[in-house]
Design an enzyme around this catalytic site. Structure first.
Site, mmCIF file in Angstrom:
data_model
loop_
_atom_site.group_PDB
_atom_site.id
_atom_site.type_symbol
_atom_site.label_atom_id
_atom_site.label_comp_id
_atom_site.label_asym_id
_atom_site.label_seq_id
_atom_site.Cartn_x
_atom_site.Cartn_y
_atom_site.Cartn_z
ATOM 1 N N SER A 194 -11.803 -6.229 9.582
ATOM 2 C CA SER A 194 -11.236 -5.720 8.340
ATOM 3 C C SER A 194 -12.358 -5.393 7.374
ATOM 4 O O SER A 194 -13.433 -5.997 7.407
ATOM 5 C CB SER A 194 -10.318 -6.779 7.727
ATOM 6 O OG SER A 194 -10.050 -6.501 6.380
ATOM 7 N N GLU B 273 -8.543 -6.033 14.525
ATOM 8 C CA GLU B 273 -9.416 -6.579 13.489
ATOM 9 C C GLU B 273 -9.359 -8.100 13.546
ATOM 10 O O GLU B 273 -8.356 -8.681 13.939
ATOM 11 C CB GLU B 273 -8.969 -6.100 12.103
ATOM 12 C CG GLU B 273 -9.207 -4.617 11.898
ATOM 13 C CD GLU B 273 -8.766 -4.148 10.519
ATOM 14 O OE1 GLU B 273 -8.206 -4.957 9.757
ATOM 15 O OE2 GLU B 273 -8.978 -2.972 10.211
ATOM 16 N N ASP C 39 -2.034 -3.353 7.876
ATOM 17 C CA ASP C 39 -3.065 -4.151 8.527
ATOM 18 C C ASP C 39 -3.004 -5.610 8.082
ATOM 19 O O ASP C 39 -3.231 -6.525 8.873
ATOM 20 C CB ASP C 39 -4.451 -3.568 8.229
ATOM 21 C CG ASP C 39 -4.782 -2.402 9.149
ATOM 22 O OD1 ASP C 39 -3.856 -1.854 9.751
ATOM 23 O OD2 ASP C 39 -5.959 -2.040 9.253
ATOM 24 N N LYS D 151 -5.215 2.876 8.124
ATOM 25 C CA LYS D 151 -5.264 3.908 9.160
ATOM 26 C C LYS D 151 -4.564 5.189 8.742
ATOM 27 O O LYS D 151 -4.761 6.238 9.365
ATOM 28 C CB LYS D 151 -4.644 3.380 10.458
ATOM 29 C CG LYS D 151 -5.238 2.077 10.953
ATOM 30 C CD LYS D 151 -6.745 2.116 11.026
ATOM 31 C CE LYS D 151 -7.336 0.750 11.341
ATOM 32 N NZ LYS D 151 -7.122 -0.267 10.307
ATOM 33 N N CYS E 156 -2.351 2.843 3.294
ATOM 34 C CA CYS E 156 -2.983 1.741 4.037
ATOM 35 C C CYS E 156 -4.056 2.283 4.987
ATOM 36 O O CYS E 156 -4.151 3.480 5.236
ATOM 37 C CB CYS E 156 -1.930 0.933 4.784
ATOM 38 S SG CYS E 156 -2.516 -0.715 5.275
ATOM 39 N N CYS F 136 -5.193 -2.880 -0.783
ATOM 40 C CA CYS F 136 -6.004 -4.071 -1.052
ATOM 41 C C CYS F 136 -7.192 -3.710 -1.956
ATOM 42 O O CYS F 136 -7.866 -2.698 -1.757
ATOM 43 C CB CYS F 136 -6.485 -4.680 0.245
ATOM 44 S SG CYS F 136 -5.119 -5.211 1.313
ATOM 45 N N CYS G 234 0.822 -1.214 0.000
ATOM 46 C CA CYS G 234 0.000 0.000 0.000
ATOM 47 C C CYS G 234 0.855 1.262 0.000
ATOM 48 O O CYS G 234 0.425 2.311 -0.497
ATOM 49 C CB CYS G 234 -0.904 0.037 1.231
ATOM 50 S SG CYS G 234 -1.711 -1.502 1.652
#
Length: 557
Positions: A471, A445, A80, A123, A121, A193, A48
């Site tokens: 997630s 998560e 993550d 956060k 990513c 993702c 990411c």
């Protein structure tokens, strides 16, 4: 507007400061211009973020071309996906606060006049936007872009497929060779993702909020348009200084209503609820669960995106991206087109200036008149198990009611081991507690657990309830953010094995079917556990963080 950087570089007393800037190659001409901090979360922790340093150079070019001086800096970002399923995930939500704090400190310390924020990513997107709202300096957000889907045997793959393949392998439904092939092909490039998981959800929301340039959310990380978007973002940030337009001029209550509308229309990640509450807090806008429910009930779910649907961000990009969704939602009158954006124009003016036409025969986005669901997908539940609230995403969920017997686990690893050993059965309600903001700490998560359940074929046969999070790749009747959390004595701490739990998504309820008298008896016997961390960042966070129902924000004591 006041140019704060003049405090640093003007006057004879600032000769040492100028000398340090000149050591980095700046000239007196450079020092005479506004300074724009070009912040990115680039690192080698995750695909990411791997390319964000390169994108920052394009943003700097845009800043320079517009008559301002760029100053690049970076901050942390947790992966993550790689932190998932073990102790490392406790650091994920904490990183959101650290990202916001570190951007604040860099900008305040060096007296920058504006901000370009590039994030990849989960956060890092809300963390960057929180800092922008907090500092209230001319700011433009830009996403690092989605990963391309992997391809194997003609099937498009995302990291979600890898997690679910683990569950299928544990259940004997997949060979080790097949698992390895999915692992090898799922993630082929830089980028976040690919499904409508948290990063793509928050990127889509950034456009709806007006903090990002129109059309900036969907181009893939490896697409040349992504570099141009970063250049244009640098240009836009310099213009905002000239126009004296600040984040709080953009982040109005109506802008947050638009963001909640986008969340529901795309079937986005429940994490966005936490993040919108946190960003609104920084912007000084009062947002509550009641607002989320009110807006959800008027918003059609129209984008058929993974994990609940069949398509990835690349597919949405091919048909017009987020601007197309905004155009459709404006026609439904569920998006307020009069909100200001970083272009200096309204949301409606931006959309009207774009050539947007729904392609024929595409299946990614439904028409407003024939939605996937008549109402949105990010549902708030209340009841005796969650008096302050809980959240569930119903995209791709085939059941709206579930009653089952509790199987209780006091940490995520215990639950995952039980799933891997085949100890979870149809009709169970898996309860994972002491994983909340304070209790974890960090509100982990649960993708490893939820994906394993789906991989074993139990995705529509069990429910999962936790004071932790999920997630954006999670699917199924998975209920998170249960508040109050177990660590502070919430009712989830009082659940016992075989207690009946009743969930009714249509009625927005989640109840522990135990008498008030029994609850009171159990409460008298309950003892708060010792904290998992007593020093360091996680302990600091646990001492400051509040309820998930308010966004799990940290407040000074």
């Amino acid at each position: 507007m006041e140019i704060s950087s003049r405090n640093v570089v003007e006057g004879t007393a600032r000769a040492p400061h100028r000398a340090m800037y000149k050591a980095m190659g700046l000239t007196d001409d450079d020092l005479s211009k506004p300074f724009i901090g070009v912040c990115h979360t680039g690192n080698e922790a995750t695909p990411c973020n791997i390319h964000l340093g390169r994108l920052a150079q394009k943003a700097k070019e845009g800043v320079s071309a517009s008559g301002a001086t760029p100053r690049e800096f970076s901050t942390i970002a947790v992966s993550d996906g790689i932190a998932m399923g073990h102790e490392g995930m406790k650091s994920s939500l904490v990183s959101r606060e650290v990202i916001a704090d570190s951007i604040e400190l860099m900008v305040r310390a060096h007296q920058y006049d504006g901000i370009v924020g590039i994030a990849g990513c989960d956060k890092s997107l809300p963390g960057t936007m929180m800092a922008m709202a907090r500092l209230n300096l001319p700011s433009v957000f830009v996403y690092g872009g989605t990963i391309l889907p992997g391809m194997f045997d003609g099937k498009a793959l995302t990291v979600q497929d890898v997690y679910e393949a683990v569950g299928a392998y544990d259940a004997g439904q997949l060979t080790l060779e097949a698992l390895k092939n999915i692992e090898n092909y799922a993630c082929p490039s830089a980028g976040s993702c690919g499904g409508m998981f948290t990063a793509n959800t928050m990127a889509s929301i950034s456009e709806a909020l007006g903090l990002a340039l129109p059309g900036s959310a969907s181009p893939p990380a490896e697409d040349m348009r992504r570099e141009k978007m970063c250049y244009d973002t640098g240009v836009a940030a310099a213009k905002l200084i000239e126009w004296n337009i600040k984040p709080r001029d953009i982040l109005t209550f109506e802008a947050f209503e638009n963001a909640i509308t986008m969340l529901n229309a795309i079937g986005g990640s429940t994490n966005a609820i936490l993040h919108l509450l946190a960003i609104s807090n920084e912007a000084g806008v009062k947002l509550t669960y009641a607002d989320f429910e009110r807006i959800r009930k008027r918003t059609p779910h129209i984008a058929d995106m993974k994990p609940g649907g069949g398509y990835v961000m690349l597919d949405l990009d091919k048909i017009g991206g987020v601007p197309l969704l905004l155009k459709l939602l404006m026609k439904k009158n569920v998006i307020n087109g009069n909100t200001l954006t970083v272009t200096g124009k309204t949301l409606k003016e931006n959309i009207d200036s774009m050539q947007l036409q729904m392609p024929e025969n595409q299946k990614v986005v439904r028409s407003i008149d024939s939605p996937i669901h008549d109402v949105g997908t990010a549902v708030i539940l209340h009841g005796s198990l969650a008096p302050e609230g809980a959240v569930v995403k119903i995209a791709g969920v085939n059941m709206s009611k579930f009653t089952g017997k509790a199987k209780v686990f006091d940490r995520e690893e215990y639950a995952f081991d039980a799933v891997a050993k085949g100890e979870i059965n149809e009709g169970d309600v898996v309860v994972i507690r002491y994983e909340g903001p304070k209790g974890g700490p960090g509100m982990r998560e649960m993708l490893a657990v939820t994906a394993a359940l789906v991989g074993q074929g139990l995705g529509n046969k069990v429910a999962l309830v936790t004071d932790g999070r999920f997630s954006g790749a999670t699917r199924g009747l998975m209920i998170g953010h249960v508040s109050p959390e177990a660590f502070v004595g919430g009712n989830i701490a009082l659940v016992k094995d075989n207690d009946e739990i009743r969930i009714d998504v249509e009625k927005n309820t989640i109840d522990l079917m135990v008498s008030d008298e029994e609850i009171a008896t159990r409460r008298k016997k309950w003892i708060q556990p010792k904290p998992n961390y007593t020093s360091g960042a996680l302990a600091k966070y646990a001492s400051l963080v509040g309820s998930a129902a308010q966004g799990a924000i940290t407040k000074p004591l």
